[in-house]
Design a protein around this motif. Sequence first.
Motif, mmCIF file in Angstrom:
data_model
loop_
_atom_site.group_PDB
_atom_site.id
_atom_site.type_symbol
_atom_site.label_atom_id
_atom_site.label_comp_id
_atom_site.label_asym_id
_atom_site.label_seq_id
_atom_site.Cartn_x
_atom_site.Cartn_y
_atom_site.Cartn_z
ATOM 1 N N SER A 289 47.966 42.115 44.333
ATOM 2 C CA SER A 289 46.778 42.029 43.476
ATOM 3 C C SER A 289 45.986 40.757 43.762
ATOM 4 C CB SER A 289 47.187 42.080 42.007
ATOM 5 O OG SER A 289 47.953 40.934 41.658
ATOM 6 N N ILE B 230 44.149 41.233 47.155
ATOM 7 C CA ILE B 230 43.004 42.146 47.013
ATOM 8 C C ILE B 230 41.845 41.441 46.321
ATOM 9 C CG2 ILE B 230 42.198 44.237 45.867
ATOM 10 C CD1 ILE B 230 44.939 45.461 46.339
ATOM 11 N N ALA B 231 42.147 40.715 45.235
ATOM 12 C CA ALA B 231 41.100 40.009 44.512
ATOM 13 C C ALA B 231 40.432 38.954 45.384
ATOM 14 C CB ALA B 231 41.682 39.365 43.245
ATOM 15 N N SER C 18 40.106 39.010 48.617
ATOM 16 C CA SER C 18 39.337 39.634 49.698
ATOM 17 C C SER C 18 38.072 40.319 49.201
ATOM 18 C CB SER C 18 40.208 40.643 50.445
ATOM 19 O OG SER C 18 40.633 41.689 49.564
ATOM 20 N N ILE C 19 38.076 40.762 47.962
ATOM 21 C CA ILE C 19 36.923 41.499 47.424
ATOM 22 C C ILE C 19 35.914 40.578 46.775
ATOM 23 C CG2 ILE C 19 36.207 43.207 45.716
ATOM 24 C CD1 ILE C 19 38.751 44.717 46.224
ATOM 25 N N PHE C 20 36.381 39.639 45.962
ATOM 26 C CA PHE C 20 35.491 38.809 45.155
ATOM 27 C C PHE C 20 35.334 37.422 45.770
ATOM 28 C CE2 PHE C 20 37.625 41.755 42.221
ATOM 29 C CZ PHE C 20 36.508 42.417 41.716
ATOM 30 N N GLN D 1 33.646 33.644 41.656
ATOM 31 C CA GLN D 1 33.467 34.790 40.761
ATOM 32 C C GLN D 1 33.909 34.435 39.351
ATOM 33 O OE1 GLN D 1 32.214 37.818 41.356
ATOM 34 N NE2 GLN D 1 32.638 38.634 39.334
ATOM 35 N N ASP E 10 37.348 41.692 31.878
ATOM 36 C CA ASP E 10 38.073 41.540 33.136
ATOM 37 C C ASP E 10 39.169 40.483 33.031
ATOM 38 O OD1 ASP E 10 36.457 43.452 34.234
ATOM 39 O OD2 ASP E 10 35.030 42.017 35.087
ATOM 40 N N THR F 68 43.208 41.022 33.479
ATOM 41 C CA THR F 68 43.994 40.206 34.411
ATOM 42 C C THR F 68 45.220 39.617 33.720
ATOM 43 O OG1 THR F 68 41.982 39.658 35.644
ATOM 44 C CG2 THR F 68 43.896 38.246 35.982
#
Length: 472
Positions: free
Chosen positions: A70, A73-74, A76-78, A82, A88, A92
């Motif tokens: 997790s 992924i976070a 790499s995406i955001f 952020q 949200d 989390t």
Amino acid sequence: MAVTDTLKDPALTLVQGDARVDWVRLRTLLVLRWLAILGQTVAVVISAFYLGLRVELGLCFLAIGASVVSNLIAMSIFPENQRLSDRDAMLTLLFDLAQLAFLLFLTGGLNNPFALLILAPVTISATALTLRSTLILGVLAIVLISCLGLWYLPLTTLAGEVLQLPGLFILGFWSSIVIGILFLSAYARRVAFEGHRMSQALLATQMALAREQKLTDLGGVVAAAAHELGTPLATIKLASTELLEELGEDSNLAEDAALIRDQADRCRDILRSMGQAGKDDLHLRRAPFGAVITEAAEPHADRGVSLQFDFHPARSEEDVDPSQQPDIWRKPEVIHGVRNLVQNAVDFAHEQVWVEGSWGDGTMRLLITDDGTGFPSDLLGRLGDPFLRRRGAGARDARPGYEGMGLGLFIAKTLLERSGAEVHFRNASDPFLTNEDNPGPRGAQVEVIWPDAALRPSEGSGALGPNEQIMH
């Protein structure tokens, strides 16, 4: 007089809400999760390979791996900066809570001393998120810790010995964690709430002072323009007058010359009226004590309430001529702070407000009293704090359209204290006395006390500032 919000600037809607969202960075929560992953991995490895405990390594590393995935992924995406919304951030922390509960289920439940770490997500929520999110996480944490007290995989050694606390100890441990969730979350939220509210109120104070300073600067620009344009307009008038005399009444250009002269006079009058306020605002650096206080109260003199001014020396200096008032600096903090106090008094007065100033004994005092109902007794000890609200069923503000947040009094008190003053709030009379026994003012009273050094100019300081050119 009561607590009031005296600001009507639309920008202050930024500080009037109770929202505490969109200011938690995703990176902050990810860093905390990496620390948790490191701690969980070390604890599982030590328990399995050094303490000789039977641990479900596959399931444990599966739970830890879920946190790692997790996080990756976070990341790499955001982007790193952020900021999470309240929803949200709650989700989390909810994931972290569920992951920790699953690890505790695999490692003995409440028999595991690390069960205390379940307090962390709730405490973080209490300091950073809204009350709704904190309540959701708190309730779920209590439910999960209660389930862990009943259902879990027991901790066993390699020899088959079960490590388990007595039932009474389990109950005590469960009680301590539940109480810790309730107490720490309430405590952390209260402290963070006070800090957040104070920062909002200080921002409003800075905005009010900045607005007052802008008005002062604008007046100075107008005064300088009136001063600098005076000579060219006088020249235009003189030239047009001489031209009118030479042309005579029968000339076709005489009307144009007369029009130029009249318009020059009109420009001079306009600049004179505008420049007078500007000259009073910027170039008059100091003024008599009574003049400054009267100027601050002047915007509220025509609101249906009589303002009575009285300026005199202190009793210890009765031989001093009352008309010889000491000069003080015209500080924006003083003018805006006194103006807020007078507005508050006028808002809640029935017919009259008394503004009394005195000087002597090394201090300068200002007393503002109204004939209203006085400060609420339950708020007297908290006046000057921002965002106050009356408690109880009869707590509605006396004036329609006012929310009674106390922001105006907070701004006034903060600005006056910034100028070196002490501010005291009280009621003017004993509530147990009748009108016959106490015929004087019976409303709310605010006393402001400055040391002489805070307001009085030093010897030799000039009263007028230099006129500065607008263009070179």
